[in-house]
Design an enzyme around this catalytic site. Structure first.
Site, mmCIF file in Angstrom:
data_model
loop_
_atom_site.group_PDB
_atom_site.id
_atom_site.type_symbol
_atom_site.label_atom_id
_atom_site.label_comp_id
_atom_site.label_asym_id
_atom_site.label_seq_id
_atom_site.Cartn_x
_atom_site.Cartn_y
_atom_site.Cartn_z
ATOM 1 N N HIS B 219 0.567 -1.244 -0.031
ATOM 2 C CA HIS B 219 -0.016 -0.027 -0.166
ATOM 3 C C HIS B 219 0.956 1.158 0.050
ATOM 4 C CE1 HIS B 219 -4.148 -1.457 0.817
ATOM 5 N NE2 HIS B 219 -3.628 -2.223 0.167
ATOM 6 N N SER B 223 -0.691 -0.564 -5.861
ATOM 7 C CA SER B 223 -0.699 -1.707 -6.696
ATOM 8 C C SER B 223 -0.087 -1.543 -8.263
ATOM 9 C CB SER B 223 -2.323 -2.252 -7.224
ATOM 10 O OG SER B 223 -2.712 -3.081 -6.051
ATOM 11 N N LYS B 247 -15.407 -6.737 -7.948
ATOM 12 C CA LYS B 247 -14.637 -7.729 -8.884
ATOM 13 C C LYS B 247 -13.829 -8.981 -8.141
ATOM 14 C CE LYS B 247 -11.148 -7.531 -12.791
ATOM 15 N NZ LYS B 247 -10.926 -6.771 -13.807
ATOM 16 N N ASP B 248 -13.357 -8.870 -6.895
ATOM 17 C CA ASP B 248 -12.685 -9.633 -5.806
ATOM 18 C C ASP B 248 -14.164 -10.659 -5.418
ATOM 19 O OD1 ASP B 248 -10.180 -8.912 -6.129
ATOM 20 O OD2 ASP B 248 -10.189 -7.653 -4.165
ATOM 21 N N GLU B 291 3.707 -34.035 -2.582
ATOM 22 C CA GLU B 291 2.432 -33.556 -2.966
ATOM 23 C C GLU B 291 2.664 -32.774 -4.390
ATOM 24 O OE1 GLU B 291 -0.220 -34.988 -1.597
ATOM 25 O OE2 GLU B 291 -1.228 -33.280 -0.646
#
Lengths: 188, 420
Positions: B219, B223, B247-248, B291
């Site tokens: 921050h 971004s 959107k998220d 895995e």
């Protein structure tokens, strides 16, 4: 604090830029540091193997039932142990090898007890990343050199359990052991 | 810090005003993920994965805490307690499958998040610290996932623990004592299982703390965006809320649908059947495989088969595997190109996709048994992996002539709009 710093009496003991307060700072921080180390030691040490784990450190095995060419798997310190009764052909194979050319040069004699060189006793723990190699039980793969074969990353051990091919750096480990009679061995 | 045009938090309700004076938590939220945080207007769906990774962590913590209420970390009963969860505990099967497949979902979104960072150059200045903290989170995730996988105390759990702690025995002289210290014994047993459980419970909270630092560091510059051009004025941004919360939210719904399909229709698709066999210290499974999210690293570990420069093959393998991740810490300084987005880097673009292909090959080699042709392929792919970062990337970023960048985010968005 600023008031204290400018007070002339605070600098009364000042010689060569060293204040009496510096001693207090160093002493306090050092004392705390010693305390931190003293407390950290048991916190780190508690991770080491505990007394009951270490108490399992020695076993006795009766070898009388193991025929030449046979091997048994037993457990010591929660780790597998391979005990193999080598055939004369296997002993000969192991002795034919040029020891100097091995990755971990060791002769069969060095890996067995004098007069008992048909008894090959090793940890069943691959020295690469700790898998149990195949070859101790009847019908299992024994690798390109007729000893043990680790399926995890493809390490091949010869009839003296020496590393011959694959990623393992060392021969299978020979634990500390002694024959307590002709047919009984104490491991650990 | 935020842009000068960020909206200010001005509570109108007397209670919120009172709250703002005593504990300005609503102000923090408003400025972090609310209308007070302007974000580039052109973020694509690749920018969803940070939030999704956070959601995956929350799912893991919630399901993990309830599983811990039914699980017993003791070698004698651990396997049975997992079966008890699966068969007897109310909804236990759901919680355990959600936790096991939740780990897979977590790694999927984190790998896509890392992919986004690599493709769009998010690791470059001024966001190096965001990237470094991200690599720390990734390492913590790997440790947590490994220790969690040991807990069911099946065959693959046990032998996975044996192999992974075996890495440390590769260290000269002190390696074996370190391994015994880590395990609390000579082989994985009760002591190891208990401490892995303790740490498996702890580390997710450490991850959460590092995530807070990761977001804090993000921050400060704000971004990045698909063009890689920095924000110039107010036109280039929209407030985080409602634009990116919406959107998220949409991305989260898709994520949950995929998760639900995996969880309800194929919960064992990625599980090793041999891990439903109780741990047996005297018998190694024929084929030890980690895995899926560790496959590429496992391939690098196995790539060294001969000693080299007096260093045993085993130690080389371990060094290479750790280096393959630690290399990411210096990535911001290996790539000297001032252009962030690979879209504007015609030459690097080829090598970028070649690296992705290389990682897929490594993954396949890591999954396969240690036999030809997989060993040789793994060796070539490992060599290329290191060559990409240490040789190709610094050279390409020096000789490449990038495409012209748009003057601003807004210009790029409008040009795209016109073309469509």
């Amino acid at each position: 604090m600023a008031v204290v710093e400018t007070d002339p009496s605070a600098n009364a003991g000042m010689e060569d830029g060293v204040r009496r307060r510096d001693f207090i700072n160093i002493a306090a921080v050092s004392f705390a540091g010693v305390g931190v180390v003293a407390v950290a030691l048991p916190l780190v040490n508690q991770m080491n193997p505990s007394a009951d784990v270490l108490a399992l450190a020695s076993i006795e095995v009766d070898l009388s039932a193991i025929q030449p060419g046979q091997a048994i798997k037993t457990s010591w310190r929660k780790q597998p142990i391979f005990i193999r009764n080598l055939t004369p052909a296997e002993i000969e194979d192991a002795k034919k090898v040029d020891v100097g050319g091995l990755r971990d040069p060791e002769s069969l004699e060095a890996r067995t007890k004098p007069g008992k060189e048909n008894w090959l006793i090793t940890l069943g723990v691959c020295t690469h990343l700790g898998c149990v190699p195949l070859g101790a039980a009847a019908g299992e793969l024994r690798g390109d050199f007729g000893g043990y074969f680790c399926p995890c990353h493809g390490s091949h051990y010869d009839t003296a359990a020496r590393i011959r091919k694959g990623p393992a750096p060392k021969n299978l480990v020979v634990p500390e052991y002694a024959f307590t009679s002709d047919t009984v061995v104490q491991i650990g | 810090m935020s842009f000068p045009w960020a909206k200010h938090y001005e509570p109108t309700h007397p209670f919120m005003q009172w709250m703002d004076q005593k504990l300005p938590l609503p102000r923090l939220v408003y400025n972090a993920i609310g209308a007070g945080y302007p974000v580039p207007r052109n973020l694509n769906y690749f920018w969803n994965f940070g939030v999704l990774a956070g959601a995956a962590l929350v799912i893991q913590i919630v399901t993990g805490i309830v599983l811990a209420m039914h699980y017993a970390a003791n070698g004698a009963v651990a396997f049975d307690s997992v079966e008890h969860i699966m068969r007897d505990v109310n909804s236990g099967w759901f919680l355990r499958y959600a936790h096991a497949n939740g780990a897979t979902m977590f790694f999927i979104v984190v790998y896509l998040h890392i992919f986004r960072g690599l493709y769009f150059g998010s690791y470059k200045a001024p966001r190096e610290m965001v990237w470094l903290l991200g690599v720390v989170i990734f390492l913590l995730m790997m440790a947590t996932a490994f220790m969690g996988y040991v807990l069911p105390w099946g065959q693959m759990s046990f032998w996975g623990a044996q192999v992974i702690t075996g890495f440390f025995s590769a260290i000269p002289v002190v390696g074996e004592p370190i391994r015994q210290w880590l395990l609390g014994g000579f082989a994985p047993d009760n002591a190891a299982l208990n401490r892995f459980f303790s740490l498996h419970y702890l580390l997710p909270f450490v991850i959460a703390a590092v995530i807070i630092l990761h977001i804090w560091a993000l921050h400060i510059p704000g971004s990045s965006n698909p063009t890689g051009v920095e924000v110039k004025d107010e036109q280039d941004t929209v407030p985080f809320h409602p634009y990116y919360t919406a959107k998220d939210g949409f991305g989260l719904a898709i994520f949950l649908i995929v998760f639900a399909v995996l969880l309800f229709f194929a919960p064992n698709m990625l599980a090793e059947p041999v891990n439903y066999v109780p741990a047996n210290p005297l018998s190694t499974p024929a084929h030890i495989v980690p895995e899926w999210y560790f496959w590429p690293f496992y391939a690098i570990l196995r790539a060294f088969t001969v000693d080299f420069l007096w260093v045993p093959a085993k130690l080389w393998g371990v060094i290479a595997m750790f280096s393959s991740i630690l290399l990411l810490f210096i990535l911001p300084w290996l790539d000297n190109s001032p252009v962030r987005s690979t879209t504007y880097r015609p030459l690097y673009k080829w090598f970028f996709w070649l690296l992705m292909f290389d990682i897929v090959i490594l993954g396949i080699c890591g999954m396969k048994p240690a036999a030809e042709p997989w060993v040789r392929m793994g060796q070539i792919a490992s060599a290329y992996y290191f060559a990409h970062f240490l040789i190709i990337l610094p050279i390409v970023s020096r000789i490449e002539r990038p495409l012209p960048l748009p003057n601003s985010i807004t210009e790029a968005v409008l040009a795209k709009h016109k073309a469509a």
